[in-house]
Design a protein around this motif. Structure first.
Motif, PDB file in Angstrom:
ATOM      1  N   MET A  48      32.621  34.696 -19.424  1.00 43.26           N
ATOM      2  CA  MET A  48      31.864  33.578 -18.870  1.00 43.26           C
ATOM      3  C   MET A  48      30.401  33.719 -19.273  1.00 43.26           C
ATOM      4  O   MET A  48      29.860  34.815 -19.300  1.00 43.26           O
ATOM      5  N   SER A  49      29.772  32.590 -19.569  1.00 44.70           N
ATOM      6  CA  SER A  49      28.395  32.653 -20.054  1.00 44.70           C
ATOM      7  C   SER A  49      27.427  32.924 -18.921  1.00 44.70           C
ATOM      8  O   SER A  49      27.731  32.751 -17.749  1.00 44.70           O
ATOM      9  N   THR A  50      26.242  33.373 -19.279  1.00 43.33           N
ATOM     10  CA  THR A  50      25.199  33.614 -18.299  1.00 43.33           C
ATOM     11  C   THR A  50      24.320  32.390 -18.193  1.00 43.33           C
ATOM     12  O   THR A  50      24.430  31.449 -18.954  1.00 43.33           O
ATOM     13  N   PHE A  51      23.414  32.407 -17.230  1.00 42.29           N
ATOM     14  CA  PHE A  51      22.512  31.280 -17.024  1.00 42.29           C
ATOM     15  C   PHE A  51      21.473  31.252 -18.136  1.00 42.29           C
ATOM     16  O   PHE A  51      20.727  32.189 -18.333  1.00 42.29           O
ATOM     17  N   ILE A  52      21.467  30.159 -18.903  1.00 45.50           N
ATOM     18  CA  ILE A  52      20.476  30.023 -19.955  1.00 45.50           C
ATOM     19  C   ILE A  52      19.933  28.619 -19.956  1.00 45.50           C
ATOM     20  O   ILE A  52      20.518  27.702 -19.393  1.00 45.50           O
ATOM     21  N   ASN A  53      18.815  28.417 -20.588  1.00 44.87           N
ATOM     22  CA  ASN A  53      18.149  27.123 -20.607  1.00 44.87           C
ATOM     23  C   ASN A  53      17.729  26.820 -22.031  1.00 44.87           C
ATOM     24  O   ASN A  53      16.951  27.555 -22.617  1.00 44.87           O
ATOM     25  N   ASP A  54      18.279  25.762 -22.623  1.00 46.42           N
ATOM     26  CA  ASP A  54      17.986  25.412 -24.005  1.00 46.42           C
ATOM     27  C   ASP A  54      17.371  24.026 -24.073  1.00 46.42           C
ATOM     28  O   ASP A  54      17.812  23.110 -23.397  1.00 46.42           O
ATOM     29  N   GLU A  55      16.360  23.879 -24.898  1.00 45.72           N
ATOM     30  CA  GLU A  55      15.764  22.573 -25.130  1.00 45.72           C
ATOM     31  C   GLU A  55      16.542  21.853 -26.227  1.00 45.72           C
ATOM     32  O   GLU A  55      16.790  22.406 -27.285  1.00 45.72           O
ATOM     33  N   VAL A  56      16.956  20.616 -25.978  1.00 43.62           N
ATOM     34  CA  VAL A  56      17.629  19.799 -26.977  1.00 43.62           C
ATOM     35  C   VAL A  56      16.961  18.435 -26.989  1.00 43.62           C
ATOM     36  O   VAL A  56      16.994  17.708 -26.004  1.00 43.62           O
ATOM     37  N   ASP A  57      16.338  18.094 -28.121  1.00 40.88           N
ATOM     38  CA  ASP A  57      15.594  16.838 -28.224  1.00 40.88           C
ATOM     39  C   ASP A  57      14.600  16.746 -27.070  1.00 40.88           C
ATOM     40  O   ASP A  57      13.779  17.630 -26.886  1.00 40.88           O
ATOM     41  N   PHE A  69      21.148  30.471  -8.168  1.00 45.30           N
ATOM     42  CA  PHE A  69      21.186  29.424  -9.184  1.00 45.30           C
ATOM     43  C   PHE A  69      21.772  28.135  -8.621  1.00 45.30           C
ATOM     44  O   PHE A  69      21.248  27.053  -8.836  1.00 45.30           O
ATOM     45  N   LEU A  70      22.870  28.260  -7.882  1.00 40.53           N
ATOM     46  CA  LEU A  70      23.543  27.075  -7.361  1.00 40.53           C
ATOM     47  C   LEU A  70      22.677  26.354  -6.341  1.00 40.53           C
ATOM     48  O   LEU A  70      22.690  25.116  -6.274  1.00 40.53           O
ATOM     49  N   GLU A  71      21.910  27.071  -5.559  1.00 42.39           N
ATOM     50  CA  GLU A  71      21.001  26.430  -4.604  1.00 42.39           C
ATOM     51  C   GLU A  71      19.909  25.654  -5.314  1.00 42.39           C
ATOM     52  O   GLU A  71      19.471  24.597  -4.858  1.00 42.39           O
ATOM     53  N   THR A  72      19.476  26.170  -6.474  1.00 39.85           N
ATOM     54  CA  THR A  72      18.476  25.446  -7.278  1.00 39.85           C
ATOM     55  C   THR A  72      19.027  24.108  -7.735  1.00 39.85           C
ATOM     56  O   THR A  72      18.362  23.076  -7.655  1.00 39.85           O
ATOM     57  N   PHE A  73      20.277  24.123  -8.202  1.00 40.42           N
ATOM     58  CA  PHE A  73      20.906  22.879  -8.632  1.00 40.42           C
ATOM     59  C   PHE A  73      21.127  21.949  -7.450  1.00 40.42           C
ATOM     60  O   PHE A  73      20.971  20.734  -7.562  1.00 40.42           O
ATOM     61  N   ALA A  74      21.509  22.513  -6.305  1.00 48.14           N
ATOM     62  CA  ALA A  74      21.777  21.699  -5.116  1.00 48.14           C
ATOM     63  C   ALA A  74      20.535  20.914  -4.718  1.00 48.14           C
ATOM     64  O   ALA A  74      20.612  19.726  -4.393  1.00 48.14           O
ATOM     65  N   GLY A  88      15.449  16.494 -23.770  1.00 47.59           N
ATOM     66  CA  GLY A  88      16.014  16.817 -22.474  1.00 47.59           C
ATOM     67  C   GLY A  88      16.463  18.245 -22.379  1.00 47.59           C
ATOM     68  O   GLY A  88      16.575  18.951 -23.367  1.00 47.59           O
ATOM     69  N   ASN A  89      16.733  18.683 -21.166  1.00 45.82           N
ATOM     70  CA  ASN A  89      17.206  20.038 -20.929  1.00 45.82           C
ATOM     71  C   ASN A  89      18.714  20.088 -20.876  1.00 45.82           C
ATOM     72  O   ASN A  89      19.351  19.215 -20.299  1.00 45.82           O
ATOM     73  N   ILE A  90      19.275  21.111 -21.485  1.00 40.25           N
ATOM     74  CA  ILE A  90      20.673  21.465 -21.252  1.00 40.25           C
ATOM     75  C   ILE A  90      20.648  22.822 -20.565  1.00 40.25           C
ATOM     76  O   ILE A  90      20.166  23.797 -21.117  1.00 40.25           O
ATOM     77  N   ILE A  91      21.154  22.858 -19.356  1.00 43.68           N
ATOM     78  CA  ILE A  91      21.220  24.106 -18.604  1.00 43.68           C
ATOM     79  C   ILE A  91      22.680  24.511 -18.487  1.00 43.68           C
ATOM     80  O   ILE A  91      23.513  23.722 -18.057  1.00 43.68           O
ATOM     81  N   VAL A  92      22.981  25.713 -18.900  1.00 43.12           N
ATOM     82  CA  VAL A  92      24.346  26.216 -18.806  1.00 43.12           C
ATOM     83  C   VAL A  92      24.432  27.170 -17.627  1.00 43.12           C
ATOM     84  O   VAL A  92      23.711  28.162 -17.569  1.00 43.12           O
TER      85      VAL A  92
END
Length: 281
Positions: A1-10, A24-29, A12-16
């Motif tokens: 399973m992947s770890t928490f990473i943050n990549d810039e695409v164009d 992490f889940l509370e941040t998304f909540a 917008g953000n893609i957060i995995v």
């Protein structure tokens, strides 16, 4: 399973998110709590209850989150988190043909979708068409340009979505179409009367349940009969679905035969389909 990473695409953000970390889940909540409309899609290997679910994409107009759910169980924190946000009746979930996604989410992760705007269903109601359009055709009919993506990746590797670690191409492919669902919904609502919107809303909820609550059986179509079974452009499959009031899902595999799953609303329909398949295929 992947770890928490943050990549810039164009732009917008893609957060995995592949972590069961409550932090992490509370941040998304906190972020999702402020949003009333989400765009959702799922990816897997032969997506559905008999296959796997590998990624769940949940997007807002400002952020794309890819939940890496490979090997995740119904009792994991990440599954319970998805169950909360995707089952929230106060949030609209925009999807395109949610049937198999709903089946996979429920049977693998225990997630029951609620308040879905199925853009495919809305298009069918708006255009008075009983044929289900694909995403590209639907987008173009509303004047929305869609990025053409190479589908050969699935032909050469049907386990594409099970590949880890996730590549940037996979992240972009997973989120690219989802981002445009917001614009698609807006254009659909602009063109539809209130009565048609109400019908489409009701039918969207039917799409949520039709495969999720269905009974299933599996068949292996012999190589010599695959063309006959599917028909030109899938015409025979669509005809069989109308005739029996069921849904077929063909599976990708290394085998020369064609594994096929049928979803039926009740045992009587399932028995009729099983009899037909045994006689004809």
């Amino acid at each position: 399973m992947s770890t928490f990473i943050n990549d810039e695409v164009d732009d917008g953000n893609i957060i995995v998110c592949g972590s069961d970390s409550e932090e992490f889940l509370e941040t998304f909540a906190e972020h999702f709590d402020s949003e009333s409309i989400l765009a959702v899609d799922c990816e897997g290997v032969n997506l559905g209850r008999t296959g796997t679910i590998e990624l769940v994409q949940v997007s807002t107009p400002h952020m794309n989150v890819l939940f890496d759910v490979q090997g995740v169980t119904k009792t994991s924190k990440i599954a319970l988190f998805l169950k909360k946000i995707l089952g929230d009746p106060t949030k609209i979930k925009i999807m395109f043909d949610c049937r198999i996604d709903s089946d996979a989410l429920y049977h693998h992760l225990g997630v029951t979708l609620d308040n879905v705007h199925d853009a495919q269903v809305y298009d069918m109601i708006n255009s008075n068409n009983t044929n289900r359009p694909n995403l590209k055709k639907c987008m173009l009919s509303y004047g929305i340009e869609i990025t053409t993506r190479d589908s050969n990746v699935y032909a050469t590797n049907f386990r594409y979505w099970a590949t880890r670690p996730l590549t940037m191409e996979m992240k972009e492919r997973a989120t690219g179409d989802v981002n445009q669902l917001f614009e698609l919904r807006e254009r659909q609502l602009e063109l539809m009367s209130e009565s048609k919107q109400n019908i489409a809303s009701t039918e969207s909820q039917v799409s949520v349940s039709c495969m999720k609550d269905g009974l299933v059986a599996s068949f292996n179509i012999k190589k010599s009969k695959i063309g006959l079974f599917i028909g030109r452009g899938g015409s025979n499959l669509r005809s069989l679905e109308c005739r029996f009031n069921c849904q077929f899902q063909t599976q990708k595999t290394d085998s020369p035969s064609l594994p096929t799953i049928v979803y039926a609303p009740n045992q009587q329909v399932l028995d009729r389909v099983i009899m037909y398949m045994h006689i004809n295929h």
